[in-house]
Design an enzyme around this catalytic site. Structure first.
Site, PDB file in Angstrom:
ATOM      1  N   GLU A 151      22.504 -44.836 -16.767  1.00 45.08           N
ATOM      2  CA  GLU A 151      23.055 -45.566 -17.911  1.00 45.08           C
ATOM      3  C   GLU A 151      23.726 -44.628 -18.908  1.00 45.08           C
ATOM      4  O   GLU A 151      24.688 -45.021 -19.587  1.00 45.08           O
ATOM      5  CB  GLU A 151      21.956 -46.374 -18.608  1.00 45.08           C
ATOM      6  N   ASP A 152      23.267 -43.386 -18.982  1.00 45.34           N
ATOM      7  CA  ASP A 152      23.832 -42.439 -19.942  1.00 45.34           C
ATOM      8  C   ASP A 152      25.308 -42.169 -19.653  1.00 45.34           C
ATOM      9  O   ASP A 152      26.139 -42.155 -20.563  1.00 45.34           O
ATOM     10  CB  ASP A 152      23.036 -41.123 -19.949  1.00 45.34           C
TER      11      ASP A 152
END
Length: 403
Positions: free
Chosen positions: A235-236
């Site tokens: 997700e980063d």
């Protein structure tokens, strides 16, 4: 030898030499930029000019350093912030630890969220989602459980949050710990990882690792909030991509992220590196070619063959000189990132460095041959583009909220 074969050999030789030269440019840029960018002296800013920050702390389980790591967030020298602790399992022993710190530092604005939501396959986002929705400040800091903060770290990060910046993240590094696994981690994050990280920040390429990331909540809310990225394990990367796609800048702060996990083992660290490699390949398939050639031994072997083909140089001598120079550049870069005395001697560095360089290509090959990703007790499968599917989905847990 047929002309077509000769032509192909020369094409490959020129390609390998080009990659070799590019890697040395990366070395030089990382050393120069690291010296300029890291460990800057903080400028004095009026307390009322510092904006509020909501800090999301996703937790699972307790390790020997967790208490001191979390305590460092209660003692930061920053005028306005709130701590939002996220724990999915109501029987997790981390709950009692957090409650004890909240009682000890009762003046710090802190809340505890027990339970999780089901907004995607990403366990971390499921754990943080309700706390994110309850955050009261424009800026949020997502910080992993193993991160240790200095008193001025949050101010250092906010100093780089300019009007054109959407995300400020810390370059991964490690605290000083004893033992070979700790040495191995520090060498990796201070050399191979920091080299790519620094150059990516210099030329403004997305190389975001979300273990300690400060971002504008309003920009996330514009595209649906944190839950939008629940379909990804990395997700980063996709959060940062959503910012850069809209013209915003991402930057690193001058202080590296001090990872201080109490569990430090070679096997667990290598499993972590393998998982990251699987994510990179799924998100950016070109890494199948690029990443192995960024390794010292693979890069040197290919370049040694190439110079023998093109220039008739003796390949063994070229390879040995290549390894020696790479080793020296890594020592210089690690010293810059450390910004002080290293917790091990030069012999330990040689052993750790050789182990890391020899194991790196093997871990990448293992990642290619075993694409399924194990995250604690759960297993995921990645499609091209990074979208994840859990092979054995976990039932949604309930949420309990406590102040």
């Amino acid at each position: 030898m047929a002309p077509m074969v000769i032509y192909t050999v020369y094409i490959f030789a020129i390609f390998f030499i080009s990659v070799w030269c590019s890697m040395w440019i990366l070395h030089i840029l990382a050393i120069i930029y690291g010296r300029y960018r890291l460990h800057q002296k903080l400028s004095q800013i009026q307390a009322d000019a510092l904006l509020g920050v909501s800090i999301l702390k996703p937790l699972m389980g307790v390790d020997p350093h967790l208490s001191s790591n979390l305590e460092s967030f209660f003692t930061m020298n920053y005028p306005k912030y709130e701590l939002l602790f996220c724990i999915e399992d109501e029987n997790d022993p981390a709950i009692m630890l957090v409650k004890g710190l909240m009682d000890r530092y009762s003046k710090v604005d802190a809340k505890l969220f027990i339970g999780g939501s089901c907004v995607g396959v990403n366990p971390k986002i499921n754990n943080m989602h309700r706390a994110y929705e309850a955050a009261n400040n424009e800026f949020i800091l997502i910080s992993d459980s193993g991160i240790r903060m200095k008193e001025d770290t949050l101010q250092d990060m906010m100093n780089f949050m300019t009007e054109t910046t959407a995300l400020v993240h810390q370059m991964p590094f490690t605290s000083d710990r004893e033992g070979f696994p700790a040495t191995l981690e520090k060498i990796y994050f201070g050399t191979a990882q920091s080299r790519i990280y620094l150059v990516a920040d210099l030329i403004r390429i997305n190389c975001h690792t979300g273990m300690s990331a400060l971002m504008r909540k309003s920009l996330l809310d514009e595209i649906g909030g944190l839950k939008t990225f629940g379909c990804y394990l990395a997700e980063d990367f996709f959060i940062a991509k959503s910012f850069t796609d809209r013209g915003w800048r991402i930057r690193i702060s001058s202080q590296p992220a001090m990872q201080n996990s109490g569990i430090c083992e070679v096997n667990s660290f290598q499993a972590r590196l393998t998982r990251w490699a699987k994510l990179r390949v799924a998100m950016l398939p070109t890494f199948i070619i690029i990443e192995p050639l960024s390794e010292c031994l693979v890069n040197g072997f290919c370049a040694a063959w190439a110079v023998n083909v093109l220039l008739k140089w003796e390949p063994v001598s070229f390879f040995l000189i290549h390894v020696l120079l790479w080793f020296l550049c890594d020592w210089i870069l690690l010293s810059i990132v450390q910004n002080g005395s290293l917790p091990f001697n030069k012999f330990d560095f040689v052993v750790g460095w050789l182990f890391r360089e020899c194991s790196g290509p093997c871990l990448f090959l293992h990642a290619l041959l075993n694409p399924a990703i194990k995250w604690r007790s759960r297993v995921f499968r990645l499609a091209w583009g990074g979208i994840a599917e859990e092979l054995k989905p976990k039932k949604e847990s309930t949420l309990k909220y406590q102040t």
